[in-house]
Design a protein around this motif. Structure first.
Motif, mmCIF file in Angstrom:
data_model
loop_
_atom_site.group_PDB
_atom_site.id
_atom_site.type_symbol
_atom_site.label_atom_id
_atom_site.label_comp_id
_atom_site.label_asym_id
_atom_site.label_seq_id
_atom_site.Cartn_x
_atom_site.Cartn_y
_atom_site.Cartn_z
ATOM 1 N N UNK A 102 0.865 -1.173 0.000
ATOM 2 C CA UNK A 102 0.000 0.000 0.000
ATOM 3 C C UNK A 102 0.904 1.227 0.000
ATOM 4 N N UNK A 103 0.581 2.203 -0.848
ATOM 5 C CA UNK A 103 1.292 3.484 -0.810
ATOM 6 C C UNK A 103 0.297 4.587 -0.516
ATOM 7 N N UNK A 104 0.443 5.205 0.637
ATOM 8 C CA UNK A 104 -0.441 6.293 1.063
ATOM 9 C C UNK A 104 0.286 7.087 2.136
ATOM 10 N N UNK A 105 -0.108 8.390 2.289
ATOM 11 C CA UNK A 105 0.438 9.160 3.410
ATOM 12 C C UNK A 105 -0.621 9.343 4.492
ATOM 13 N N UNK A 106 -1.767 8.699 4.283
ATOM 14 C CA UNK A 106 -2.875 8.859 5.222
ATOM 15 C C UNK A 106 -2.882 7.672 6.196
ATOM 16 N N UNK A 107 -2.755 8.012 7.484
ATOM 17 C CA UNK A 107 -2.618 6.958 8.498
ATOM 18 C C UNK A 107 -3.841 6.061 8.552
ATOM 19 N N UNK A 108 -5.024 6.666 8.423
ATOM 20 C CA UNK A 108 -6.204 5.816 8.573
ATOM 21 C C UNK A 108 -6.366 4.917 7.342
ATOM 22 N N UNK A 164 -5.658 -3.852 7.509
ATOM 23 C CA UNK A 164 -6.588 -4.748 8.199
ATOM 24 C C UNK A 164 -7.421 -5.540 7.198
ATOM 25 N N UNK A 165 -7.823 -4.911 6.101
ATOM 26 C CA UNK A 165 -8.797 -5.555 5.219
ATOM 27 C C UNK A 165 -8.171 -6.425 4.127
ATOM 28 N N UNK A 166 -6.893 -6.257 3.864
ATOM 29 C CA UNK A 166 -6.286 -7.063 2.794
ATOM 30 C C UNK A 166 -5.994 -8.469 3.296
ATOM 31 N N UNK A 167 -6.400 -9.459 2.492
ATOM 32 C CA UNK A 167 -6.210 -10.855 2.902
ATOM 33 C C UNK A 167 -4.838 -11.317 2.424
ATOM 34 N N UNK A 168 -3.830 -11.099 3.249
ATOM 35 C CA UNK A 168 -2.471 -11.463 2.861
ATOM 36 C C UNK A 168 -1.641 -11.680 4.113
ATOM 37 N N UNK A 169 -0.677 -12.597 4.016
ATOM 38 C CA UNK A 169 0.175 -12.911 5.165
ATOM 39 C C UNK A 169 1.125 -11.776 5.520
ATOM 40 N N UNK A 170 1.508 -10.958 4.554
ATOM 41 C CA UNK A 170 2.348 -9.779 4.822
ATOM 42 C C UNK A 170 1.735 -8.579 4.134
ATOM 43 N N UNK A 206 2.739 -4.556 3.395
ATOM 44 C CA UNK A 206 3.784 -3.535 3.503
ATOM 45 C C UNK A 206 3.210 -2.178 3.116
ATOM 46 N N UNK A 207 3.406 -1.187 3.966
ATOM 47 C CA UNK A 207 2.918 0.161 3.673
ATOM 48 C C UNK A 207 4.118 1.071 3.435
ATOM 49 N N UNK A 208 4.123 1.726 2.276
ATOM 50 C CA UNK A 208 5.204 2.629 1.854
ATOM 51 C C UNK A 208 6.557 1.940 1.803
ATOM 52 N N UNK A 209 6.542 0.638 1.652
ATOM 53 C CA UNK A 209 7.752 -0.152 1.450
ATOM 54 C C UNK A 209 7.290 -1.464 0.844
ATOM 55 N N UNK A 210 8.235 -2.341 0.547
ATOM 56 C CA UNK A 210 7.848 -3.665 0.045
ATOM 57 C C UNK A 210 9.008 -4.596 0.338
ATOM 58 N N UNK A 211 8.724 -5.877 0.386
ATOM 59 C CA UNK A 211 9.800 -6.862 0.473
ATOM 60 C C UNK A 211 10.554 -6.803 1.799
ATOM 61 N N UNK A 212 9.960 -6.178 2.829
ATOM 62 C CA UNK A 212 10.628 -6.142 4.125
ATOM 63 C C UNK A 212 10.382 -7.485 4.811
ATOM 64 N N UNK A 213 11.461 -8.237 4.981
ATOM 65 C CA UNK A 213 11.335 -9.555 5.618
ATOM 66 C C UNK A 213 12.379 -9.612 6.724
ATOM 67 N N UNK A 214 11.945 -9.974 7.911
ATOM 68 C CA UNK A 214 12.839 -9.968 9.062
ATOM 69 C C UNK A 214 12.740 -11.321 9.760
ATOM 70 N N UNK A 215 13.871 -11.844 10.243
ATOM 71 C CA UNK A 215 13.808 -13.175 10.862
ATOM 72 C C UNK A 215 12.856 -13.259 12.055
ATOM 73 N N UNK A 216 12.596 -12.128 12.713
ATOM 74 C CA UNK A 216 11.762 -12.175 13.911
ATOM 75 C C UNK A 216 10.279 -12.015 13.606
ATOM 76 N N UNK A 217 9.935 -11.722 12.335
ATOM 77 C CA UNK A 217 8.535 -11.443 11.996
ATOM 78 C C UNK A 217 7.996 -12.569 11.104
ATOM 79 N N UNK A 218 6.866 -13.172 11.496
ATOM 80 C CA UNK A 218 6.346 -14.297 10.704
ATOM 81 C C UNK A 218 6.003 -13.902 9.270
ATOM 82 N N UNK A 219 6.304 -14.823 8.350
ATOM 83 C CA UNK A 219 6.030 -14.637 6.925
ATOM 84 C C UNK A 219 5.324 -15.897 6.433
#
Ligand code: NAD
Length: 493
Positions: free
Chosen positions: A428-434, A441-447, A449-462
């Motif tokens: 998602x790309x937006x500058x609006x917090x809401x 909340x509404x997108x049916x996806x395991x990850x 990303x807002x204003x970024x993409x491909x952020x994968x971290x060992x501590x965060x489930x994917x």
């Protein structure tokens, strides 16, 4: 950074596979070739394993699990993982050269993955001493203490695709070493070399014989017997949704546990208030990186109608400026597709896009000028005027192809974005917090990303929703995938 001389020359020499701590041939004596996708040159031959080799590897993994490995204390497994991380760091350039030569990933990108892969190994090292059960108060009559124990699940069969051999191997083997499981890993027949190099580094780090086994072979000859094997307690699989379904069927024999990281057709939503300076390159590389051979590729690009034309024009200019070539050149941004077969598949989608009435904005062809002719190169491609029902908007292409789709309202875009059997990721790309919170909340996806993409971290489930699979990699959920939970009751009155 200079390109180090790889430990293996990648010159067509034969490499053996790794079972029970020994470098061995297939029982049948058969071999198979692996080629550099940038120029079609055979860079190695490897054993073409079959059922007998899988038997041998599972037996070795079982012996290790029941034997010496079971006596390793958590802190010893931690030390081992830290030593592996150290060796990976020391040999990182060799790992990069191996991935680039075997599967085409531009070396600059491979080098850039160092923190992620080393971070994974160090995360699992930390987790090795952090596993625990719980003491739980019960309501039973009498004085009974109850608690849970977390125990390693046993022999894990790992089956991985070709698009990220290093990260995929570490994501499968790391949690096994942290939890005390043993592994039989079958790499893709398209890119088996880096997992063999990884096995070598693991042996050098002191991983006991049989704890990590690498069996090279095809999906039907080696993958299927591993998925069916009655002595395997769990399959961790990354690959296509169709193969994932056959893995689930094969697991029924002994009801082994399964976790699946499968395909995707991920939406990226660009709202009217998006920062376009940031959104254009990130949306482009969400697909073009690794030539589109990424499970999380943001291949359905929904752009607010007011900014659609401007966005598509900027995206096309960005795509046209990307440097395409052999990934071993540090300047290369886009490498080849893995194989002539994958090239044909992607060309089929390029034709389908035009035939179904989409407007080709940039790219759309195979690249075959000069040295590119010998490899599997496709120009980064953008289609506009795509409708939701076209094949290029519905099917996973696994190539550098973006379908741009205009939208008018948030309700509409959520409905359309979720209208897919897949649910791996969304951007998602937006500058609006809401808007950011509502869409996440509404997108049916395991990850998401807002204003970024491909952020994968060992501590965060994917992992995926729907037909993108089940189970999670990363975070404590990941470790749980490799553990059984036992309830213990002790009467003390
Ligand atoms: P694939 O399903 O063809 O092959 C993946 C692995 O499964 C290979 O090792 C292959 O040899 C093996 N295999 C094939 N048939 C088998 C069978 N019947 N039984 C057991 N094993 C079998 O996938 P691929 O073409 O190598 O990779 C591309 C796919 O992987 C894409 O769909 C992509 O989205 C997906 N992928 C998903 C993720 C994720 O994390 N969700 C990551 C990378 C790739």
């Amino acid at each position: 950074m200079t390109t180090a001389q790889p430990r293996h020359l990648l010159d067509g020499s034969h490499r053996r596979m790794f079972i029970g701590g020994a470098w061995v041939e297939a029982a049948s004596g058969q071999t198979m070739e692996t080629r550099n996708p940038a120029n079609g040159v055979v860079i190695a031959t490897v054993p073409r394993a079959g059922k007998k080799d899988i038997e041998r590897a599972v037996a070795a993994a079982r012996n290790a699990f029941d034997g010496p490995w079971s006596r390793f204390k958590p802190h010893e497994r931690q030390k081992l993982l830290l030593r592996i991380a150290e060796l990976f760091e020391r040999h990182w350039e060799e790992i990069c050269v191996s991935d680039t030569t075997d599967m085409g990933l531009p070396i600059a990108r491979a080098r850039g993955n160092a923190n992620r892969v080393l971070g994974m190994l160090r995360y699992y090292a930390g987790m090795a001493t952090a596993l625990h059960g719980q003491t739980i108060d019960n309501s039973l009559p009498g004085d009974i203490v109850s608690y849970t124990r977390k125990e390693p699940i046993g022999v894990v069969g790992a089956i991985i695709p070709w698009n990220a051999p290093t990260a995929a191997s570490v994501w499968k083997i790391g949690p096994a070493l942290a939890t005390g499981c043993t592994v039989v890993l079958k790499p893709s027949e398209e890119a088996p070399l880096t997992p063999l190099l990884i096995a070598e580094l693991m042996a050098e780090a002191g991983v006991p014989d049989g704890v990590v086994n690498i069996v090279t072979g095809t999906g039907t000859e080696a993958g299927a017997p591993l998925a069916e094997h009655m002595g395997v307690d769990k399959i961790v699989f990354t690959g296509s949704t169709a193969t994932g379904q056959s893995i689930v069927r094969a697991s029924a024999g002994n009801l082994k546990r399964v976790s699946l990281e499968l395909g995707g057709k991920s939406p990226v939503i660009v709202c009217t208030d998006a920062d376009l300076e940031r959104a254009v390159p990130v949306a482009a590389m969400s697909v073009f990186a690794n030539s589109g051979q990424i499970c999380i590729a943001g291949s359905r690009l929904f752009v607010a109608r007011q900014i659609h034309d401007e966005f598509v024009a900027r995206l096309a200019a960005y795509a046209a400026g990307l440097r395409i070539g052999n990934g071993i050149d540090p300047e290369t941004e886009i490498g080849p597709l893995i194989s002539p077969r994958q090239l044909q598949r992607v060309e089929g989608y390029l034709r389908a896009g035009s035939e179904e009435g989409a407007r080709l904005v940039v790219g759309g062809t195979r690249l075959s000028q000069g040295a590119l002719a010998a490899g599997n190169f496709v120009a980064p491609t953008v289609f506009a005027g795509v409708s939701d029902t076209m094949r290029i908007a519905r099917e996973e292409i696994f190539g550098p192809v973006i379908s741009a789709l205009p939208f008018d309202t948030l309700d509409e875009v959520v409905r359309r974005a979720n209208d897919t059997p897949y649910g791996l990721a969304a951007g998602v790309f937006t500058r609006d917090l809401s808007t950011a919170h509502q869409l996440s909340r509404r997108l049916q996806a395991g990850s998401v990303w807002v204003n970024t993409y491909h952020a994968i971290d060992p501590a965060v489930p994917f992992g995926g929703y729907k037909m993108s699979g089940y189970g999670r990699e990363g975070g404590t959920d990941h470790l749980d995938e490799y553990l059984n939970t036992k309830g213990v009751f002790i009467r003390i009155d």
